[in-house]
Design a protein around this motif. Structure first.
Motif, PDB file in Angstrom:
ATOM      1  N   LEU A 246      29.690  27.706  34.427  1.00 13.20           N
ATOM      2  CA  LEU A 246      29.022  26.515  33.903  1.00 13.20           C
ATOM      3  C   LEU A 246      27.729  26.848  33.174  1.00 13.20           C
ATOM      4  CD1 LEU A 246      29.650  24.433  37.113  1.00 13.20           C
ATOM      5  CD2 LEU A 246      30.692  24.002  34.889  1.00 13.20           C
ATOM      6  N   ARG A 247      27.493  28.131  32.900  1.00 12.54           N
ATOM      7  CA  ARG A 247      26.292  28.563  32.190  1.00 12.54           C
ATOM      8  C   ARG A 247      26.659  29.025  30.787  1.00 12.54           C
ATOM      9  NH1 ARG A 247      26.329  31.571  37.139  1.00 12.54           N
ATOM     10  NH2 ARG A 247      24.911  30.689  38.692  1.00 12.54           N
ATOM     11  N   ASP A 248      25.696  28.944  29.889  1.00 11.74           N
ATOM     12  CA  ASP A 248      25.941  29.483  28.556  1.00 11.74           C
ATOM     13  C   ASP A 248      25.753  31.001  28.576  1.00 11.74           C
ATOM     14  OD1 ASP A 248      23.212  30.051  28.487  1.00 11.74           O
ATOM     15  OD2 ASP A 248      22.741  28.499  27.015  1.00 11.74           O
ATOM     16  N   GLY A 249      25.802  31.625  27.417  1.00  8.95           N
ATOM     17  CA  GLY A 249      25.709  33.079  27.359  1.00  8.95           C
ATOM     18  C   GLY A 249      24.398  33.640  27.847  1.00  8.95           C
ATOM     19  N   TRP A 253      21.626  26.088  31.240  1.00  8.42           N
ATOM     20  CA  TRP A 253      22.384  24.837  31.224  1.00  8.42           C
ATOM     21  C   TRP A 253      22.960  24.577  29.846  1.00  8.42           C
ATOM     22  CZ3 TRP A 253      22.424  20.346  28.479  1.00  8.42           C
ATOM     23  CH2 TRP A 253      23.103  19.253  29.042  1.00  8.42           C
ATOM     24  N   THR A 254      24.150  24.003  29.810  1.00 11.98           N
ATOM     25  CA  THR A 254      24.743  23.587  28.559  1.00 11.98           C
ATOM     26  C   THR A 254      25.664  22.409  28.807  1.00 11.98           C
ATOM     27  OG1 THR A 254      26.075  24.287  26.648  1.00 11.98           O
ATOM     28  CG2 THR A 254      26.659  25.213  28.791  1.00 11.98           C
ATOM     29  N   GLN A 255      25.827  21.565  27.828  1.00 13.86           N
ATOM     30  CA  GLN A 255      26.724  20.421  27.974  1.00 13.86           C
ATOM     31  C   GLN A 255      28.158  20.783  27.601  1.00 13.86           C
ATOM     32  OE1 GLN A 255      25.607  16.955  25.696  1.00 13.86           O
ATOM     33  NE2 GLN A 255      26.995  15.596  26.791  1.00 13.86           N
ATOM     34  N   TYR A 256      28.324  21.789  26.764  1.00 12.08           N
ATOM     35  CA  TYR A 256      29.657  22.182  26.302  1.00 12.08           C
ATOM     36  C   TYR A 256      29.816  23.696  26.402  1.00 12.08           C
ATOM     37  CZ  TYR A 256      29.408  17.575  24.062  1.00 12.08           C
ATOM     38  OH  TYR A 256      29.256  16.234  23.822  1.00 12.08           O
ATOM     39  N   LEU A 257      31.046  24.131  26.684  1.00 12.27           N
ATOM     40  CA  LEU A 257      31.387  25.549  26.680  1.00 12.27           C
ATOM     41  C   LEU A 257      32.753  25.725  26.032  1.00 12.27           C
ATOM     42  CD1 LEU A 257      30.274  26.856  30.208  1.00 12.27           C
ATOM     43  CD2 LEU A 257      29.352  27.559  27.979  1.00 12.27           C
ATOM     44  N   PRO A 258      33.026  26.906  25.470  1.00  9.61           N
ATOM     45  CA  PRO A 258      34.363  27.144  24.914  1.00  9.61           C
ATOM     46  C   PRO A 258      35.438  26.924  25.974  1.00  9.61           C
ATOM     47  CG  PRO A 258      32.847  28.863  24.223  1.00  9.61           C
ATOM     48  CD  PRO A 258      32.112  28.042  25.244  1.00  9.61           C
ATOM     49  N   CYS A 259      36.539  26.340  25.579  1.00  8.55           N
ATOM     50  CA  CYS A 259      37.621  26.067  26.529  1.00  8.55           C
ATOM     51  C   CYS A 259      38.217  27.372  27.040  1.00  8.55           C
ATOM     52  CB  CYS A 259      38.718  25.245  25.859  1.00  8.55           C
ATOM     53  SG  CYS A 259      38.181  23.590  25.378  1.00  8.55           S
ATOM     54  N   ASN A 260      38.504  27.408  28.333  1.00 10.09           N
ATOM     55  CA  ASN A 260      39.219  28.556  28.891  1.00 10.09           C
ATOM     56  C   ASN A 260      40.722  28.348  28.712  1.00 10.09           C
ATOM     57  OD1 ASN A 260      40.064  26.809  30.993  1.00 10.09           O
ATOM     58  ND2 ASN A 260      38.295  27.354  32.252  1.00 10.09           N
ATOM     59  N   ASP A 261      41.516  29.313  29.170  1.00  5.37           N
ATOM     60  CA  ASP A 261      42.963  29.251  28.945  1.00  5.37           C
ATOM     61  C   ASP A 261      43.578  28.001  29.572  1.00  5.37           C
ATOM     62  OD1 ASP A 261      42.822  31.605  27.568  1.00  5.37           O
ATOM     63  OD2 ASP A 261      43.503  32.866  29.234  1.00  5.37           O
ATOM     64  N   PRO A 299      34.807   9.850  44.944  1.00  5.17           N
ATOM     65  CA  PRO A 299      35.340  11.045  44.290  1.00  5.17           C
ATOM     66  C   PRO A 299      35.654  10.745  42.826  1.00  5.17           C
ATOM     67  CG  PRO A 299      36.416  10.682  46.408  1.00  5.17           C
ATOM     68  CD  PRO A 299      35.605   9.462  46.130  1.00  5.17           C
ATOM     69  N   CYS A 300      35.489  11.739  41.979  1.00  4.56           N
ATOM     70  CA  CYS A 300      35.707  11.535  40.554  1.00  4.56           C
ATOM     71  C   CYS A 300      37.177  11.289  40.262  1.00  4.56           C
ATOM     72  CB  CYS A 300      35.229  12.764  39.787  1.00  4.56           C
ATOM     73  SG  CYS A 300      35.374  12.586  37.995  1.00  4.56           S
ATOM     74  N   ARG A 301      37.456  10.287  39.415  1.00  4.89           N
ATOM     75  CA  ARG A 301      38.826   9.951  39.028  1.00  4.89           C
ATOM     76  C   ARG A 301      39.120  10.332  37.580  1.00  4.89           C
ATOM     77  NH1 ARG A 301      40.242   9.978  44.022  1.00  4.89           N
ATOM     78  NH2 ARG A 301      39.564   8.196  45.268  1.00  4.89           N
ATOM     79  N   ALA A 302      38.172  10.939  36.887  1.00  6.35           N
ATOM     80  CA  ALA A 302      38.355  11.281  35.481  1.00  6.35           C
ATOM     81  C   ALA A 302      38.641  12.769  35.324  1.00  6.35           C
ATOM     82  CB  ALA A 302      37.109  10.912  34.680  1.00  6.35           C
ATOM     83  N   THR A 303      39.438  13.117  34.333  1.00  7.10           N
ATOM     84  CA  THR A 303      39.652  14.513  33.996  1.00  7.10           C
ATOM     85  C   THR A 303      38.315  15.115  33.585  1.00  7.10           C
ATOM     86  OG1 THR A 303      41.903  14.086  33.255  1.00  7.10           O
ATOM     87  CG2 THR A 303      40.848  16.086  32.432  1.00  7.10           C
ATOM     88  N   SER A 304      37.848  16.124  34.316  1.00  8.07           N
ATOM     89  CA  SER A 304      36.488  16.640  34.139  1.00  8.07           C
ATOM     90  C   SER A 304      36.482  18.157  34.247  1.00  8.07           C
ATOM     91  CB  SER A 304      35.545  16.035  35.186  1.00  8.07           C
ATOM     92  OG  SER A 304      35.539  14.614  35.112  1.00  8.07           O
ATOM     93  N   PRO A 305      36.367  18.866  33.124  1.00 11.85           N
ATOM     94  CA  PRO A 305      36.385  20.330  33.168  1.00 11.85           C
ATOM     95  C   PRO A 305      35.317  20.925  34.082  1.00 11.85           C
ATOM     96  CG  PRO A 305      36.614  19.548  30.920  1.00 11.85           C
ATOM     97  CD  PRO A 305      36.301  18.344  31.749  1.00 11.85           C
ATOM     98  N   GLY A 306      34.141  20.301  34.133  1.00 12.84           N
ATOM     99  CA  GLY A 306      33.084  20.838  34.976  1.00 12.84           C
ATOM    100  C   GLY A 306      33.468  20.881  36.440  1.00 12.84           C
ATOM    101  N   LEU A 307      34.162  19.849  36.926  1.00 11.89           N
ATOM    102  CA  LEU A 307      34.597  19.836  38.321  1.00 11.89           C
ATOM    103  C   LEU A 307      35.655  20.893  38.578  1.00 11.89           C
ATOM    104  CD1 LEU A 307      34.762  16.045  39.251  1.00 11.89           C
ATOM    105  CD2 LEU A 307      33.041  17.735  39.894  1.00 11.89           C
ATOM    106  N   GLU A 308      36.557  21.100  37.635  1.00 17.79           N
ATOM    107  CA  GLU A 308      37.563  22.148  37.801  1.00 17.79           C
ATOM    108  C   GLU A 308      36.894  23.510  37.907  1.00 17.79           C
ATOM    109  OE1 GLU A 308      40.805  21.994  38.234  1.00 17.79           O
ATOM    110  OE2 GLU A 308      40.902  19.811  38.117  1.00 17.79           O
TER     111      GLU A 308
END
Length: 324
Positions: A246-249, A253-261, A299-308
């Motif tokens: 969840l960190r940048d390079g 902190w960052t709001q967006y990161l490149p998508c993983n596989d 609990p979160c009900r939305a698709t959320s990359p950060g939680l994954e």
């Protein structure tokens, strides 16, 4: 999978905006900002059963020590083991995602969670004077005696007064704040060990979750994470780096990161600008749920990359421990 839930009003730990880019809101004591309209949240309780089988607070062991007969640094126990997850609003939003991950493992027996929005370490301590957001039956020691977990995952952002009354009088970010925080980590570790000994069960292995970057005050979270590392080393426990993905390079902190596989191959995860994964909403630089946090907290009900990403770090640490 059996699930029970209840709710009652408590204070929230929802950071809502940064002065530049998120609008003007009032200052919070956990190093961020908060919208007064979303301060009130209540505990959510989720119980799952897998279909496939410093001075300590009263009753605590000496600071930094495991109680006699505890598992301390011993070899991992035989699996499957029950897992208990405690923490604040980050744990509340993540509890179902983590539960789904852990329940896919044959090494995990049952999974239960008792997070409460707005809490910090002292809320789960027994014998602490004053009011607490966690009821006595849900204190860490009481749950260890009741449920006899093999692993207990503890996740705390580091809230202070303004969210939890057990930190009243402790000013955020001061030397007294960090000293109190370290003492509470020792006390909670001691009470967990004492509870296991009183119940004549093995002392559960603690997994301290190191926190992701703080958008507003990165130095604070670095110091809190150092305290988790010191406590885990002192008592033979474990660390899960919740911020590892969840960190940048630069580690910030960052709001967006490149998508993983996984995100690239799964619908709904790679939705940020320029083929990125969105980790935080525009109005909330702390939480990872991309849906607004409902009043009362759930609990979160939305698709959320950060939680994954966040829960994967925790589940990997639990699984590695149980595999030995």
């Amino acid at each position: 999978m059996e699930t029970k839930r209840w709710a009652a009003p408590v204070l929230a730990v929802v950071l809502v905006a940064v002065a530049v880019g998120w609008g003007a809101v009032s200052r919070s004591d956990d190093g961020g900002t908060v919208d007064s309209a979303v301060r009130n949240q209540s505990p959510d309780r989720s119980h799952y059963t897998s279909p496939d089988p410093a001075t300590p607070a009263p009753g605590g062991s000496a600071p930094g020590e495991s109680a006699p007969g505890s598992s301390g640094g011993d070899a991992p126990p035989r699996t499957p083991q029950d897992v208990l997850y405690l923490g604040d609003s980050l744990a509340m939003e993540a509890q179902d995602v983590l539960g789904a991950r852990l329940e896919r493992s044959a090494r995990v027996g049952s999974y239960t969670s008792e997070p409460v929005a707005g809490v910090t370490v002292c809320d789960y301590l027994q014998g602490r004077p004053g009011r607490s957001l966690v009821p006595s039956e849900d204190k860490a020691a009481a749950l260890v005696k009741e449920r006899e977990p093999g692993v207990i995952v503890l996740q705390f952002w580091g809230n202070t007064w303004g969210y939890t009354p057990c930190m009243e009088g402790v000013e955020w970010g001061t030397s007294a704040y960090f000293e109190r925080y370290a003492a509470d980590l020792r006390a909670l570790t001691g009470q967990i060990a004492d509870a296991a000994r009183a119940a004549d069960v093995p002392r559960p292995r603690i997994v301290w979750v190191q926190q992701p970057p703080d958008a507003l005050h990165p130095d604070r979270i670095d110091q809190v994470n150092d305290l988790y590392e010191q406590q885990a080393a002192a008592s033979g426990d474990l660390l899960a780096d919740g911020g590892r993905e969840l960190r940048d390079g630069d580690g910030k902190w960052t709001q967006y990161l490149p998508c993983n596989d996984y995100e690239q191959s799964t619908a709904g995860y790679c939705t940020g600008p320029g083929d990125t994964a969105q980790l935080h909403r525009d109005d909330d630089p702390l939480h990872f749920c991309l849906a607004p946090t409902p009043e009362g907290g759930q609990p979160c009900r939305a698709t959320s990359p950060g939680l994954e990403r966040y829960t994967r770090a925790v589940a990997d640490e639990v699984d590695a421990y149980l595999r030995g």
